[in-house]
Enzyme design. Structure first.
Site, PDB file in Angstrom:
ATOM      1  N   GLY A  56     -17.409 -38.969 -16.069  1.00 14.72           N
ATOM      2  CA  GLY A  56     -16.873 -39.503 -15.076  1.00 14.72           C
ATOM      3  C   GLY A  56     -17.353 -40.466 -14.223  1.00 14.72           C
ATOM      4  N   GLY A  58     -17.130 -40.562  -9.713  1.00 12.83           N
ATOM      5  CA  GLY A  58     -16.769 -40.870  -8.696  1.00 12.83           C
ATOM      6  C   GLY A  58     -17.839 -41.223  -7.425  1.00 12.83           C
ATOM      7  N   HIS A  60     -18.973 -40.226  -4.868  1.00 13.99           N
ATOM      8  CA  HIS A  60     -19.794 -39.234  -4.176  1.00 13.99           C
ATOM      9  C   HIS A  60     -19.918 -38.385  -5.462  1.00 13.99           C
ATOM     10  CE1 HIS A  60     -18.135 -40.639  -0.744  1.00 13.99           C
ATOM     11  NE2 HIS A  60     -17.226 -39.435  -1.003  1.00 13.99           N
ATOM     12  N   GLY A  61     -20.114 -38.603  -6.210  1.00 12.05           N
ATOM     13  CA  GLY A  61     -20.498 -37.771  -7.311  1.00 12.05           C
ATOM     14  C   GLY A  61     -20.071 -37.719  -8.873  1.00 12.05           C
ATOM     15  N   VAL A  63     -19.232 -36.277 -12.682  1.00 10.70           N
ATOM     16  CA  VAL A  63     -18.209 -35.270 -13.519  1.00 10.70           C
ATOM     17  C   VAL A  63     -18.918 -35.548 -14.936  1.00 10.70           C
ATOM     18  CG1 VAL A  63     -16.217 -34.450 -14.287  1.00 10.70           C
ATOM     19  CG2 VAL A  63     -16.515 -35.916 -12.293  1.00 10.70           C
ATOM     20  N   LYS A  79     -19.008 -31.203 -11.479  1.00 10.19           N
ATOM     21  CA  LYS A  79     -18.236 -32.108 -10.994  1.00 10.19           C
ATOM     22  C   LYS A  79     -19.558 -32.317  -9.607  1.00 10.19           C
ATOM     23  CE  LYS A  79     -16.079 -34.441  -7.567  1.00 10.19           C
ATOM     24  NZ  LYS A  79     -14.564 -35.110  -6.338  1.00 10.19           N
ATOM     25  N   ASP A 199      -3.783 -38.862  -2.231  1.00  8.32           N
ATOM     26  CA  ASP A 199      -4.350 -40.003  -3.345  1.00  8.32           C
ATOM     27  C   ASP A 199      -3.573 -39.934  -4.352  1.00  8.32           C
ATOM     28  OD1 ASP A 199      -6.311 -42.184  -3.538  1.00  8.32           O
ATOM     29  OD2 ASP A 199      -8.267 -40.847  -4.128  1.00  8.32           O
TER      30      ASP A 199
END
Ligand SMILES: Nc1ncnc2c1ncn2[C@@H]1O[C@H](COP(=O)(O)OP(=O)(O)OP(=O)(O)O)[C@@H](O)[C@H]1O
Length: 766
Positions: A56, A58, A60-61, A63, A79, A199
């Site tokens: 994955g 995101g 900011h980063g 995974v 991550k 969230d």
């Protein structure tokens, strides 16, 4: 945490084929040493973690799946977050100029750096320990490269997929109910600890490998509230630390954060009523069609309201988001939909309009009987009534989690309600303590005593290459299992895409630079496995030979050999194609369902408290401990079979251009499955060897160029972390030029294949 948990879980951690829950003992390790190297087959290794494929990406980063070489290759997720991004920070500064200064300007906005966000996320995750919350295990701070590695429990079932391309629901009503029940339990725990998630949405709910349960993930915008904690747990259990300006400042809560369609009315109350808001058009997202007048949902825009009325933000916002999530799962679309994708319109509708159900709900198309069903005994009435209470616009009147947990729908398949409620009460679970020092040290435990230039460290690193075992240059027999593997029953072959990366960094065909160890250093003794760099490399070499010996003695099923594709029910128990932990799901699928299948949790975990072994265990931990995984499988109509890899494995240097896999799915039963639809109609899972080839040590260890999610998903997810929106647009390293999209993450209904890197150290590799 109770010793019961420790003892019960110590032998049963993540990926344990026994199927017992993930709950390794001990607290989060703050690692003070970073070793960076490559395996024989050019896979990056950070400390003891051998990197697998990316699962994955995101804001900011990224995974990745990884294997803990020091712990029998336990499958975990790692991550990687880039801490500083000057360009993104600059953009954020510009964006902030558009935000009017007022008494409502929260502290977090002033402190809203990415570093602040990560520190807070880590501090919050550090001590969460619950069966329905993703567990953080270790934090490695790579200051040399400004990256943080968060080693977590790996949820190979992936995100919950809730709709197909036609925006139709793909989950059965029963599944929706179980998912939400799991979320309620996880949220209840978080709230009790004083943590507001902020969230909650399907994308942040991850399935376990066997789809027995879901866990809450992504604490990127979560908030720890001392006041909330006091209210929930009382002073006796609460953290008595009034000195932390980050954790104890509830003004953070007044900042709009989360994903727009899931935001509660009180979060966006200032957008209620004014038909002509002033809009700061700093939107950057192009995920939705643009309008001239307003930024759009999913953008990192700032809609500036004319009013500044704010309601108190409490944990009730998570309840609202749960209601939106339930609606999404049931109907395959979000409840509040602006006609023109405008963010302002969305907020206005959330604040003012009522929601409307579809005629039917779930993949099984149960009738809803309208917004206000008359038959109080009907499923439609029960569910609409629940949605009504969860989506109550007034937070003070909104259903609480405790009420939700006791709601008849969620208790329906639980035979001993009172006992179950007692067992799952968060008050039975130890309190989290997120102290000032937790936050401070969340990322600061690593100290670098080498501040040497990279060129020098590379040269030094090359001195140690001799201790590395020779690199495999022939086949990579383990790579074929990527991507898919599952508890259910799927036949999978895959095509690998031709892909590559142009990078400013140079490495020769044999990847010599790949042996460079990023020398980083050490001060903290908290990582028992780590010693000096040389020792570590030697230990790695030792482990490698031990692993080779171990692997060679393993039964053939553990090694990556081709198998004939069989319907699951014809295959032999244990003859799983999947390697390591995720093989259990397949074994599960061979076992007939028990009568108590209907007492299952989100994906099939038994919620029958009468069979709990330890009354001290939080839900989820209890559940799986008391049941063999063979009987915990959710009754799913489809059987999915994992096809063994049969293609010829090319040389790594060929960048898998000749390597192909087919992804096919077939159902072992006649009834079509919504899960099957999601898994394979909308996503083609192709995996690239490039997963292991981004070896430019000037850049991210985890850098890659995989394709992002579908635009539709992005529309919902792009604004996750609105609070930090725009901070990190420049996540990828600039010198990398992706030349082709490579792979998508496998979908939910098919767990990601777990290529336990058996062959890394196998004799064949040398
Ligand atoms: N522990 C995990 N196991 C399996 N998959 C995970 C895990 N954590 C994250 N993922 C997957 O990786 C993806 C990226 O996760 P990440 O938390 O970085 O992104 P995100 O949810 O978009 O967060 P952010 O708001 O910071 O951008 C997620 O969408 C999720 O599917």
């Amino acid at each position: 945490m109770s010793s019961d948990i420790d003892s019960a879980s110590s032998a049963h951690a993540a990926g344990d084929p026994s199927g017992l829950p993930f709950d390794p003992p001990g607290s989060v390790r703050m690692t003070a040493e970073l070793h960076y190297r490559y395996s024989d087959d050019r896979r990056p290794i950070v400390n003891q973690y051998l990197r697998g494929h990316r699962v994955g990406k995101g804001q900011h980063g990224e995974v990745w799946v990884c294997w803990d070489l020091s712990d029998d290759r336990r499958e975990l997720a790692i991550k990687a977050v880039k801490r500083n991004n000057p360009r993104a920070e600059k953009m954020n500064m510009l964006r902030r100029r558009n935000i009017p200064a007022s008494s409502h300007t929260p502290l977090t906005e002033k402190l809203g750096s990415l570093e602040h966000k990560i520190r807070k996320e880590i501090a919050i995750m550090k001590k969460c320990r619950h069966g329905h919350v993703v567990r953080l295990l270790e934090v490695i701070d790579d200051k040399l490269n400004d990256r943080i590695y968060m080693v977590m429990e790996y949820l190979s079932g992936g995100e919950i997929k809730w709709r197909n391309e036609q925006n139709e629901p793909v989950l059965q009503v029963d599944q929706c109910r179980r998912i939400c029940r799991d979320v309620i339990l996880g949220l209840e725990y978080l709230h009790y600890q004083g943590i507001i998630h902020r969230d909650i949405k399907p994308a942040n709910l991850l399935w376990t490998a066997d789809r027995q349960m879901v866990k809450i993930s992504d604490f990127g915008v979560s908030h720890f509230s001392y006041a909330q904690r006091l209210a929930a747990a009382g002073r006796g259990n609460a953290l008595d630390d009034a000195n932390d300006p980050i954790l104890l400042d509830d003004s953070d809560l007044s900042k709009r954060a989360g994903t727009p369609p899931f935001l509660a009315p009180e979060v966006i109350a200032e957008y209620n009523g004014d038909p002509s808001p002033s809009i700061s058009a700093s939107a950057t997202s192009t995920t939705l069609p643009s309008l001239r007048s307003a930024p759009h949902i999913g953008s990192s825009s700032t809609v500036r309201p004319n009013t500044s009325q704010r309601l108190q933000i409490t944990k009730a916002i998570d309840v609202w988001a749960l209601g939106v999530t339930l609606y999404c799962l049931l109907f395959g679309r979000i409840p509040f939909r602006p006609p023109d994708s405008s963010e302002y319109m969305l907020y206005n509708i959330i604040c003012k309009n009522d929601w409307e159900p579809e005629d039917t709900m779930g993949y099984d198309r149960l009738p809803t009987c309208g917004r206000k069903p008359k038959d109080k005994k009907s499923e439609g009435f029960v569910v609409m009534n629940l949605l009504d209470k969860l989506l109550e616009k007034d937070p003070n009147k909104r259903m609480t989690l405790d009420q939700a947990k006791r709601y008849v729908w969620f208790l329906r398949d639980i035979p001993h309600h009172q006992e179950w409620l007692r067992q799952t009460s968060p008050s039975r679970i130890d309190m989290v303590e997120v102290s000032e020092s937790d936050t401070r040290t969340a990322m600061t435990t690593v100290r670098f005593s080498w501040g040497w230039p990279k060129r020098l460290t590379r040269r030094l690193s090359s001195l140690f290459k001799g201790v590395r075992p020779s690199r495999a240059t022939s086949s990579r027999p383990d790579e074929d299992d990527f991507g898919v593997c599952s508890s259910p029953t799927i036949a999978v072959e895959r095509h690998k895409s031709v892909s590559g990366r142009m990078s400013s960094s140079e490495f020769d065909e044999e990847g010599k630079r790949r042996g460079i160890a990023r020398s980083v250093i050490v001060r903290n003794d908290s990582t028992p496995n780590m010693g000096r760099r040389e020792e570590s490399i030697e230990r790695w070499a030792r482990n490698a030979s031990m692993s080779r010996a171990r692997d060679s003695s393993r039964p053939p099923s553990r090694q990556r050999e081709s198998k004939t594709l069989l319907p699951l029910d014809q295959s032999q128990p244990g003859a799983s194609y999947s390697q390591g932990s995720t093989s259990r799901g397949r074994d599960n699928a061979n076992t007939p369902l028990r009568d108590d299948a209907m007492f299952l949790g989100a994906g099939g975990v038994c919620n029958d408290p009468s069979s709990l072994i330890s009354s001290n265990l939080p839900l989820g931990l209890n559940q799986s401990i008391c049941h063999s995984p063979a009987v915990l499988r959710h009754p799913q109509p489809e059987r999915i079979h994992i096809a063994p890899p049969t293609s010829v494995v090319p040389e790594p240097s060929l960048h898998d251009s000749g390597h192909s896999r087919h992804l096919t799915v077939r159902s072992a039963t006649q009834s079509p499955s919504p899960l099957q639809q999601v898994a394979y109609e909308s996503e083609s899972s192709t995996t690239s060897e490039d997963d292991y080839d981004d070896l430019d040590d000037d850049s991210s260890f985890f850098r890659d160029t995989h394709r992002d999610r579908q635009a539709e998903s992005e529309a919902l997810q792009a604004s996750t972390s609105l609070m930090y929106g725009g901070l990190d647009e420049d996540e990828s390293d600039e010198e990398t030029v992706p030349i082709e999209v490579k792979r998508r993450r496998p979908s939910v209904s098919v767990s990601a294949a777990s290529p336990v890197p058996v062959s890394d150290f196998s004799d064949d590799a040398h």
